[in-house]
Scaffold this motif. Structure first.
Motif, PDB file in Angstrom:
ATOM      1  N   THR A   4     -20.010  44.098  -3.709  1.00  0.00           N
ATOM      2  CA  THR A   4     -20.580  42.652  -3.680  1.00  0.00           C
ATOM      3  C   THR A   4     -20.979  42.905  -5.383  1.00  0.00           C
ATOM      4  O   THR A   4     -21.478  43.587  -5.876  1.00  0.00           O
ATOM      5  CB  THR A   4     -22.051  42.914  -2.950  1.00  0.00           C
ATOM      6  OG1 THR A   4     -21.663  42.887  -2.040  1.00  0.00           O
ATOM      7  CG2 THR A   4     -22.754  41.527  -3.415  1.00  0.00           C
ATOM      8  N   VAL A   5     -20.061  41.773  -5.950  1.00  0.00           N
ATOM      9  CA  VAL A   5     -19.818  41.735  -7.362  1.00  0.00           C
ATOM     10  C   VAL A   5     -20.229  40.215  -7.842  1.00  0.00           C
ATOM     11  O   VAL A   5     -19.387  39.354  -7.427  1.00  0.00           O
ATOM     12  CB  VAL A   5     -18.594  42.181  -7.797  1.00  0.00           C
ATOM     13  CG1 VAL A   5     -17.425  41.562  -7.131  1.00  0.00           C
ATOM     14  CG2 VAL A   5     -18.355  41.932  -9.506  1.00  0.00           C
ATOM     15  N   PRO A   6     -20.857  39.895  -8.910  1.00  0.00           N
ATOM     16  CA  PRO A   6     -21.015  38.591  -9.393  1.00  0.00           C
ATOM     17  C   PRO A   6     -19.720  38.199  -9.880  1.00  0.00           C
ATOM     18  O   PRO A   6     -18.846  38.969 -10.531  1.00  0.00           O
ATOM     19  CB  PRO A   6     -21.993  38.779 -10.623  1.00  0.00           C
ATOM     20  CG  PRO A   6     -22.781  39.870 -10.379  1.00  0.00           C
ATOM     21  CD  PRO A   6     -21.931  41.011  -9.499  1.00  0.00           C
ATOM     22  N   GLU A   7     -19.157  36.899  -9.753  1.00  0.00           N
ATOM     23  CA  GLU A   7     -17.974  36.501 -10.255  1.00  0.00           C
ATOM     24  C   GLU A   7     -17.821  36.872 -11.562  1.00  0.00           C
ATOM     25  O   GLU A   7     -16.704  36.885 -12.318  1.00  0.00           O
ATOM     26  CB  GLU A   7     -17.660  35.308  -9.576  1.00  0.00           C
ATOM     27  CG  GLU A   7     -17.352  35.135  -8.153  1.00  0.00           C
ATOM     28  CD  GLU A   7     -16.998  33.741  -7.863  1.00  0.00           C
ATOM     29  OE1 GLU A   7     -17.131  33.055  -8.562  1.00  0.00           O
ATOM     30  OE2 GLU A   7     -16.897  33.606  -6.654  1.00  0.00           O
TER      31      GLU A   7
ATOM     32  N   ILE B 162     -20.629  48.310  -2.155  1.00  0.00           N
ATOM     33  CA  ILE B 162     -21.270  48.684  -3.528  1.00  0.00           C
ATOM     34  C   ILE B 162     -21.956  47.445  -4.016  1.00  0.00           C
ATOM     35  O   ILE B 162     -21.126  46.258  -3.996  1.00  0.00           O
ATOM     36  CB  ILE B 162     -20.438  49.039  -4.481  1.00  0.00           C
ATOM     37  CG1 ILE B 162     -19.725  50.387  -4.028  1.00  0.00           C
ATOM     38  CG2 ILE B 162     -21.046  49.380  -5.894  1.00  0.00           C
ATOM     39  CD1 ILE B 162     -18.634  51.072  -4.868  1.00  0.00           C
ATOM     40  N   SER B 163     -23.367  47.217  -4.269  1.00  0.00           N
ATOM     41  CA  SER B 163     -23.930  46.227  -4.865  1.00  0.00           C
ATOM     42  C   SER B 163     -24.145  46.431  -6.389  1.00  0.00           C
ATOM     43  O   SER B 163     -24.926  47.184  -6.740  1.00  0.00           O
ATOM     44  CB  SER B 163     -25.352  45.893  -4.237  1.00  0.00           C
ATOM     45  OG  SER B 163     -25.054  45.581  -2.796  1.00  0.00           O
ATOM     46  N   PHE B 164     -23.183  45.788  -7.250  1.00  0.00           N
ATOM     47  CA  PHE B 164     -23.359  45.872  -8.580  1.00  0.00           C
ATOM     48  C   PHE B 164     -24.112  45.393  -9.384  1.00  0.00           C
ATOM     49  O   PHE B 164     -24.502  44.006  -9.205  1.00  0.00           O
ATOM     50  CB  PHE B 164     -21.897  45.721  -9.259  1.00  0.00           C
ATOM     51  CG  PHE B 164     -20.818  46.700  -9.024  1.00  0.00           C
ATOM     52  CD1 PHE B 164     -19.918  46.063  -7.956  1.00  0.00           C
ATOM     53  CD2 PHE B 164     -20.738  47.754  -9.508  1.00  0.00           C
ATOM     54  CE1 PHE B 164     -18.507  47.200  -7.624  1.00  0.00           C
ATOM     55  CE2 PHE B 164     -19.663  48.608  -9.272  1.00  0.00           C
ATOM     56  CZ  PHE B 164     -18.750  48.232  -8.383  1.00  0.00           C
ATOM     57  N   GLY B 165     -25.010  45.987 -10.234  1.00  0.00           N
ATOM     58  CA  GLY B 165     -25.912  45.373 -11.258  1.00  0.00           C
ATOM     59  C   GLY B 165     -26.917  44.681 -10.493  1.00  0.00           C
ATOM     60  O   GLY B 165     -27.171  43.347 -11.322  1.00  0.00           O
ATOM     61  N   PRO B 166     -27.667  44.943  -9.612  1.00  0.00           N
ATOM     62  CA  PRO B 166     -28.837  43.960  -9.062  1.00  0.00           C
ATOM     63  C   PRO B 166     -29.907  43.756 -10.285  1.00  0.00           C
ATOM     64  O   PRO B 166     -30.410  42.745 -10.075  1.00  0.00           O
ATOM     65  CB  PRO B 166     -29.241  44.745  -7.787  1.00  0.00           C
ATOM     66  CG  PRO B 166     -29.069  46.248  -7.991  1.00  0.00           C
ATOM     67  CD  PRO B 166     -27.787  46.279  -8.850  1.00  0.00           C
ATOM     68  N   GLU B 167     -30.239  44.791 -10.989  1.00  0.00           N
ATOM     69  CA  GLU B 167     -31.300  44.393 -11.987  1.00  0.00           C
ATOM     70  C   GLU B 167     -30.762  43.101 -12.864  1.00  0.00           C
ATOM     71  O   GLU B 167     -31.891  42.672 -13.607  1.00  0.00           O
ATOM     72  CB  GLU B 167     -31.518  45.776 -12.873  1.00  0.00           C
ATOM     73  CG  GLU B 167     -32.003  47.006 -12.122  1.00  0.00           C
ATOM     74  CD  GLU B 167     -33.504  46.656 -11.516  1.00  0.00           C
ATOM     75  OE1 GLU B 167     -34.264  45.912 -12.047  1.00  0.00           O
ATOM     76  OE2 GLU B 167     -33.745  46.982 -10.147  1.00  0.00           O
TER      77      GLU B 167
ATOM     78  N   ALA C 161     -28.834  40.884 -12.059  1.00  0.00           N
ATOM     79  CA  ALA C 161     -28.565  39.309 -11.217  1.00  0.00           C
ATOM     80  C   ALA C 161     -29.615  38.766 -10.935  1.00  0.00           C
ATOM     81  O   ALA C 161     -31.067  39.186 -10.979  1.00  0.00           O
ATOM     82  CB  ALA C 161     -28.027  39.913 -10.014  1.00  0.00           C
ATOM     83  N   SER C 162     -29.560  37.413 -10.623  1.00  0.00           N
ATOM     84  CA  SER C 162     -30.760  36.615 -10.254  1.00  0.00           C
ATOM     85  C   SER C 162     -31.029  36.756  -8.813  1.00  0.00           C
ATOM     86  O   SER C 162     -30.334  37.494  -7.965  1.00  0.00           O
ATOM     87  CB  SER C 162     -30.308  34.985 -10.268  1.00  0.00           C
ATOM     88  OG  SER C 162     -29.458  34.794  -9.534  1.00  0.00           O
TER      89      SER C 162
ATOM     90  N   LYS D 292     -30.088  37.889  -3.161  1.00  0.00           N
ATOM     91  CA  LYS D 292     -30.161  37.712  -1.905  1.00  0.00           C
ATOM     92  C   LYS D 292     -28.803  37.535  -0.988  1.00  0.00           C
ATOM     93  O   LYS D 292     -28.593  37.936   0.073  1.00  0.00           O
ATOM     94  CB  LYS D 292     -30.813  36.432  -1.644  1.00  0.00           C
ATOM     95  CG  LYS D 292     -32.220  36.116  -1.805  1.00  0.00           C
ATOM     96  CD  LYS D 292     -32.821  35.017  -1.617  1.00  0.00           C
ATOM     97  CE  LYS D 292     -34.271  34.747  -1.979  1.00  0.00           C
ATOM     98  NZ  LYS D 292     -34.767  33.627  -1.822  1.00  0.00           N
ATOM     99  N   ARG D 293     -27.898  37.225  -2.058  1.00  0.00           N
ATOM    100  CA  ARG D 293     -26.250  36.813  -1.386  1.00  0.00           C
ATOM    101  C   ARG D 293     -25.755  38.482  -1.128  1.00  0.00           C
ATOM    102  O   ARG D 293     -24.996  38.642  -0.357  1.00  0.00           O
ATOM    103  CB  ARG D 293     -25.506  36.053  -2.488  1.00  0.00           C
ATOM    104  CG  ARG D 293     -25.821  34.742  -2.311  1.00  0.00           C
ATOM    105  CD  ARG D 293     -24.891  33.880  -3.423  1.00  0.00           C
ATOM    106  NE  ARG D 293     -25.346  32.751  -3.457  1.00  0.00           N
ATOM    107  CZ  ARG D 293     -25.253  31.973  -4.439  1.00  0.00           C
ATOM    108  NH1 ARG D 293     -24.713  32.329  -5.497  1.00  0.00           N
ATOM    109  NH2 ARG D 293     -25.528  30.622  -4.409  1.00  0.00           N
ATOM    110  N   MET D 294     -26.307  39.354  -2.113  1.00  0.00           N
ATOM    111  CA  MET D 294     -25.859  40.936  -1.896  1.00  0.00           C
ATOM    112  C   MET D 294     -26.442  41.331  -0.420  1.00  0.00           C
ATOM    113  O   MET D 294     -25.668  41.935   0.320  1.00  0.00           O
ATOM    114  CB  MET D 294     -26.343  41.620  -3.068  1.00  0.00           C
ATOM    115  CG  MET D 294     -25.832  41.439  -4.148  1.00  0.00           C
ATOM    116  SD  MET D 294     -26.381  42.341  -5.603  1.00  0.00           S
ATOM    117  CE  MET D 294     -25.762  41.840  -7.006  1.00  0.00           C
ATOM    118  N   VAL D 295     -27.260  41.105  -0.040  1.00  0.00           N
ATOM    119  CA  VAL D 295     -28.152  41.377   1.181  1.00  0.00           C
ATOM    120  C   VAL D 295     -27.489  40.747   2.269  1.00  0.00           C
ATOM    121  O   VAL D 295     -27.020  41.397   3.248  1.00  0.00           O
ATOM    122  CB  VAL D 295     -29.363  41.259   1.264  1.00  0.00           C
ATOM    123  CG1 VAL D 295     -30.233  41.375   2.662  1.00  0.00           C
ATOM    124  CG2 VAL D 295     -30.443  41.950   0.121  1.00  0.00           C
TER     125      VAL D 295
END
Length: 284
Positions: free
Chosen positions: A20-23, A242-247, A249-250, A255-258
């Motif tokens: 899961t990665v921010p574009e 893998i959820s990258f860089g949640p700290e 992220a907005s 929420k989209r990662m979850v």
């Protein structure tokens, strides 16, 4: 800035790395027909025997985070909710809440040591397992593992590895005689037939964990965890979440990662394990 679950290209081939990665952290690599092996991930349900039906399956979540309101806590909670809804029996080992002992010491053996004059933890726990004289907390976790069809490890990445409490869980619970022996490792490991998956968060963005990023390809740090630990004990390993860089992220991105994890879990029993071999991690 939207989030996407993408396939990651490695050495010109596609592999089933569910991330899961921010574009904005870097676009997913384009698909290519020049694959070293077929794309991995989803397979048809009929390829599994009927025993792979979701209802009645048992899942163990080994959870290592101090804060219940963290993203890791949310990922754990949504896994419990989704898998329970499927009819699975879900057990959570909340290592921090349990105050799980991470240190591997002589206290893990309740009986007489085989060599009191020179302590060898691996030898002593192997013999203690055979004599049923391991400490009660180890025995309890081993029972959970024995019953589980799927084990989810939920944790934040610490120094390219797992938090100390989770490393201690692996050191103490996955002892010789229970999880492996010689012979009796890798495809013949004693936990063969069970599925395992790493669901983790990172402090850095996806681009930082790319092949050209400052941290290098994230497959490299997966090798000792997925291959040297899980596959060594016989697990069939699913592609990591893998959820990258949640700290960084907005709230909406988190929420989209979850949601991405919850969506994947709906068909988790349909997935094909990755090929646990060096080319998957390091290329040809």
């Amino acid at each position: 800035m939207a989030l996407t679950t993408c396939w990651v290209s490695h050495e010109g081939s596609l592999a089933s790395l569910r991330v899961t990665v921010p574009e904005s952290s870097g676009p997913p690599a384009p698909r290519t027909n020049k694959t070293a092996h077929p794309p991995l991930g989803r397979i048809q349900r009929e390829e599994y025997p009927s025993s792979w039906d979701m209802a009645g399956k048992k899942v163990l979540i080994v959870y290592a985070h101090q804060e219940p309101r963290s993203l890791n806590g949310s990922l754990k909670d949504v896994a419990v909710a989704e898998l329970s809804q499927q009819g699975c029996t879900v057990t959570v080992s909340d290592l921090y809440a349990m105050n799980f002992e991470p240190r591997a010491t002589g206290k893990d053996i309740t009986g007489t040591l085989s060599n009191p004059g020179f302590f060898n933890y691996g030898v002593e726990t192997h013999k203690a397992y055979e004599k049923r004289s391991l400490s009660s907390d180890i025995i309890e976790e081993q029972k959970k593992l024995q019953e589980a069809d799927l084990v989810i490890f939920q944790f934040p990445l610490y120094w390219f590895s797992v938090p100390a409490v989770l490393k201690g869980w692996m050191d103490r619970v996955l002892c010789q005689g229970f999880a492996f022996d010689f012979p009796g490792s890798y495809d013949d490991g004693f936990l063969k037939g069970k599925l395992a998956i790493l669901s983790l968060t990172t402090g850095g963005t996806a681009s930082m964990f790319s092949k050209t990023g400052v941290n290098g390809d994230f497959r490299y740090f997966l090798w000792p965890l997925q291959h040297g630990t899980l596959h060594f004990c016989g697990f069939k390993v699913l592609a990591p979440q893998i959820s990258f860089g949640p700290e960084m992220a907005s709230e909406e991105e988190r929420k989209r990662m979850v949601a991405s994890w919850a969506q994947r879990l709906k068909t988790i029993w349909e997935e094909e394990p990755i090929p646990c071999s060096p080319p998957w991690y390091f290329g040809q």
